[in-house]
Design an enzyme around this catalytic site. Structure first.
Site, mmCIF file in Angstrom:
data_model
loop_
_atom_site.group_PDB
_atom_site.id
_atom_site.type_symbol
_atom_site.label_atom_id
_atom_site.label_comp_id
_atom_site.label_asym_id
_atom_site.label_seq_id
_atom_site.Cartn_x
_atom_site.Cartn_y
_atom_site.Cartn_z
ATOM 1 N N GLY A 13 78.064 24.169 -0.343
ATOM 2 C CA GLY A 13 77.069 23.635 -0.738
ATOM 3 C C GLY A 13 76.083 24.522 -1.631
ATOM 4 O O GLY A 13 76.753 24.429 -2.844
ATOM 5 N N ARG A 34 85.188 33.713 1.947
ATOM 6 C CA ARG A 34 86.101 33.917 2.929
ATOM 7 C C ARG A 34 87.543 33.061 2.932
ATOM 8 O O ARG A 34 88.405 33.429 2.942
ATOM 9 C CB ARG A 34 85.405 34.339 4.322
ATOM 10 N N SER A 136 64.743 31.527 2.074
ATOM 11 C CA SER A 136 64.396 30.303 2.838
ATOM 12 C C SER A 136 63.028 30.312 3.512
ATOM 13 O O SER A 136 62.162 31.120 2.884
ATOM 14 C CB SER A 136 64.496 30.131 4.121
ATOM 15 N N TYR A 149 67.094 34.367 13.204
ATOM 16 C CA TYR A 149 67.511 33.759 11.667
ATOM 17 C C TYR A 149 66.009 33.973 10.772
ATOM 18 O O TYR A 149 65.782 34.228 9.859
ATOM 19 C CB TYR A 149 67.790 32.581 11.601
ATOM 20 N N GLY A 180 63.470 24.103 1.936
ATOM 21 C CA GLY A 180 63.831 23.557 3.037
ATOM 22 C C GLY A 180 64.788 23.359 3.507
ATOM 23 O O GLY A 180 65.595 23.276 3.420
ATOM 24 N N VAL A 182 68.384 21.233 3.113
ATOM 25 C CA VAL A 182 69.246 21.296 2.624
ATOM 26 C C VAL A 182 70.395 20.709 3.547
ATOM 27 O O VAL A 182 70.506 21.602 4.154
ATOM 28 C CB VAL A 182 69.771 22.683 1.457
ATOM 29 N N PHE A 186 75.148 23.970 6.496
ATOM 30 C CA PHE A 186 74.322 24.734 7.067
ATOM 31 C C PHE A 186 74.233 24.444 8.515
ATOM 32 O O PHE A 186 73.845 25.576 9.140
ATOM 33 C CB PHE A 186 73.446 24.592 6.839
HETATM 34 P P1 NDP Z 1 77.007 26.700 4.000
HETATM 35 O O1 NDP Z 1 77.164 26.824 5.663
HETATM 36 O O2 NDP Z 1 77.826 25.479 3.254
HETATM 37 O O3 NDP Z 1 77.173 27.741 2.776
HETATM 38 C C1 NDP Z 1 77.341 28.989 3.336
HETATM 39 C C2 NDP Z 1 77.854 29.586 2.447
HETATM 40 O O4 NDP Z 1 78.080 31.473 2.920
HETATM 41 C C3 NDP Z 1 79.792 29.389 2.526
HETATM 42 O O5 NDP Z 1 80.252 29.451 1.174
HETATM 43 C C4 NDP Z 1 80.628 30.907 3.326
HETATM 44 O O6 NDP Z 1 81.640 30.979 2.751
HETATM 45 C C5 NDP Z 1 79.830 32.317 2.876
HETATM 46 N N1 NDP Z 1 79.339 33.090 3.780
HETATM 47 C C6 NDP Z 1 78.708 32.903 4.907
HETATM 48 N N2 NDP Z 1 78.606 34.037 6.127
HETATM 49 C C7 NDP Z 1 79.868 35.214 5.401
HETATM 50 C C8 NDP Z 1 80.117 36.229 5.338
HETATM 51 N N3 NDP Z 1 80.989 36.827 6.486
HETATM 52 N N4 NDP Z 1 81.218 36.018 3.787
HETATM 53 C C9 NDP Z 1 80.794 35.907 2.970
HETATM 54 N N5 NDP Z 1 80.550 34.758 2.794
HETATM 55 C C10 NDP Z 1 79.642 33.943 3.944
HETATM 56 O O7 NDP Z 1 75.613 26.466 3.730
HETATM 57 P P2 NDP Z 1 74.167 26.644 2.625
HETATM 58 O O8 NDP Z 1 74.746 26.363 1.701
HETATM 59 O O9 NDP Z 1 73.408 25.553 3.007
HETATM 60 O O10 NDP Z 1 74.077 27.974 2.539
HETATM 61 C C11 NDP Z 1 73.801 29.169 1.589
HETATM 62 C C12 NDP Z 1 72.332 29.877 1.265
HETATM 63 O O11 NDP Z 1 71.027 29.320 1.632
HETATM 64 C C13 NDP Z 1 72.214 30.460 2.885
HETATM 65 O O12 NDP Z 1 71.658 32.095 2.563
HETATM 66 C C14 NDP Z 1 71.260 29.940 3.297
HETATM 67 O O13 NDP Z 1 70.898 30.763 4.394
HETATM 68 C C15 NDP Z 1 69.979 29.549 2.469
HETATM 69 N N6 NDP Z 1 69.494 28.484 3.027
HETATM 70 C C16 NDP Z 1 70.085 26.704 3.025
HETATM 71 C C17 NDP Z 1 69.247 25.685 3.559
HETATM 72 C C18 NDP Z 1 69.388 24.560 4.116
HETATM 73 O O14 NDP Z 1 69.025 24.014 4.791
HETATM 74 N N7 NDP Z 1 71.183 24.453 4.216
HETATM 75 C C19 NDP Z 1 67.907 26.656 4.151
HETATM 76 C C20 NDP Z 1 67.360 27.344 3.004
HETATM 77 C C21 NDP Z 1 68.097 28.353 2.766
HETATM 78 P P3 NDP Z 1 82.524 31.175 3.535
HETATM 79 O O15 NDP Z 1 82.666 30.207 5.335
HETATM 80 O O16 NDP Z 1 83.934 31.095 2.586
HETATM 81 O O17 NDP Z 1 82.611 32.807 3.502
HETATM 82 C C1 8X3 Z 2 67.575 27.164 6.505
HETATM 83 C C2 8X3 Z 2 66.144 26.172 6.613
HETATM 84 O O1 8X3 Z 2 64.179 25.363 8.724
HETATM 85 O O2 8X3 Z 2 66.527 25.332 8.704
HETATM 86 O O3 8X3 Z 2 67.247 28.070 6.125
HETATM 87 O O4 8X3 Z 2 65.324 27.449 8.850
HETATM 88 S S1 8X3 Z 2 65.794 26.086 8.044
#
Ligand code: NDP
Ligand code: 8X3
Length: 251
Positions: A13, A34, A136, A149, A180, A182, A186
């Protein structure tokens, strides 16, 4: 001399896309997560130097040891992207799963703190650096069933603001990016692998992509030294708030 960016959650992501965009800007990369196989895949793809760190951000000792283990040539980190994180579950408070609550607080909040505490002092010593915290819209608003969350992302918002106040005058910039919706892995994580439910989150509108967020992060970290973009909210055009999404206009 090339600069070094340290990206947590680079296996998927937003983190992966950001690593790729910063590589295009010439940053050498410390990539974390991880899933070692995913880090290797990313390292093979980019054309800059990389150093992979495989650790769980919620494990304080593992996070500190991993960062301490960096060879001297990798220690002078210029940019820290605090991105690792996820939602676990979407339930009312009364039906919430306490293991999910622990995961969100431990990963999204404590993990960010552990990594930052290991990296920011070096930035202060060198008199320069930039921390970009991925918050977020859930850190700005609370939505039904988002309770813990949202609490974790409100904590990121507070830590981001606190860091910026405390680091004022040190040469270290602190910025937050608050997306928002994405479309990444996730929702698959939030809904524990339920593909249908995950897909439904992004139906009927054009969600943001990981590249959209990476593009904003790239913009933030490439501003001149005297400019700090301290906070940003980025929505899909169809979204106006956590619970307000126009799903009638999908192109
Ligand atoms: P993804 O699930 O695609 O990616 C999450 C990443 O976080 C992975 O690379 C995963 O790596 C890593 N991660 C999760 N848990 C752990 C852990 N315990 N230790 C180390 N690494 C960890 O989600 P996104 O790219 O969407 O999310 C990235 C960030 O963006 C997050 O903080 C999320 O809250 C935030 N966000 C996302 C939104 C969305 O709508 N997608 C909106 C707003 C914010 P691995 O599993 O290999 O450890
Ligand atoms: C991720 C966006 O709206 O699912 O932080 O909380 S939402």
């Amino acid at each position: 001399m090339s600069k070094i960016a340290f990206v947590t959650g680079a296996t998927s992501g937003i983190g992966r896309a950001t690593a790729e965009y910063l590589a295009e800007e010439g940053y050498d990369l410390v990539i974390c997560g991880r899933r070692a196989d995913r880090l290797k895949e990313l390292a093979d793809k980019v054309s800059v130097k990389t150093h992979s760190l495989v650790f769980d951000v919620r494990d304080r000792a593992a996070a500190c040891e991993a960062i301490e283990s960096l060879p001297a040539a990798w220690k002078a980190i210029d940019v820290l992207i605090n991105n690792a994180g996820n939602a676990h579950g979407l339930s009312s408070f009364q039906n919430g799963n306490i293991d999910d609550w622990d995961a969100m607080i431990d990963i999204n909040v404590k993990g960010l703190l552990y990594v930052s505490k290991a990296i920011v002092p070096g930035m202060i010593e060198r008199g320069r650096g930039h921390v970009v915290n991925i918050g977020s819209i859930a850190g700005k608003e609370v939505y039904p069933n988002g309770n813990v969350y949202c609490a974790s992302k409100h904590a990121v918002d507070a830590v981001n603001n606190g860091m910026r106040l405390d680091l004022n005058g040190t040469g270290v910039k602190v910025s937050q990016v608050c997306p928002g919706l994405v479309e990444t892995e996730f929702s698959m994580v939030r809904f524990k692998g339920d593909e249908e439910r995950s897909k439904s989150v992004y139906e009927g509108f054009d969600a943001l992509t990981a590249n959209d967020i990476a593009d904003l992060i790239r913009f933030i970290v490439t501003r001149p030294a005297h400019v700090n973009i301290s906070d940003t909210i980025i929505f899909p055009a169809a979204q106006a708030g956590s619970t307000i999404v126009d799903r009638s206009q999908k192109s």
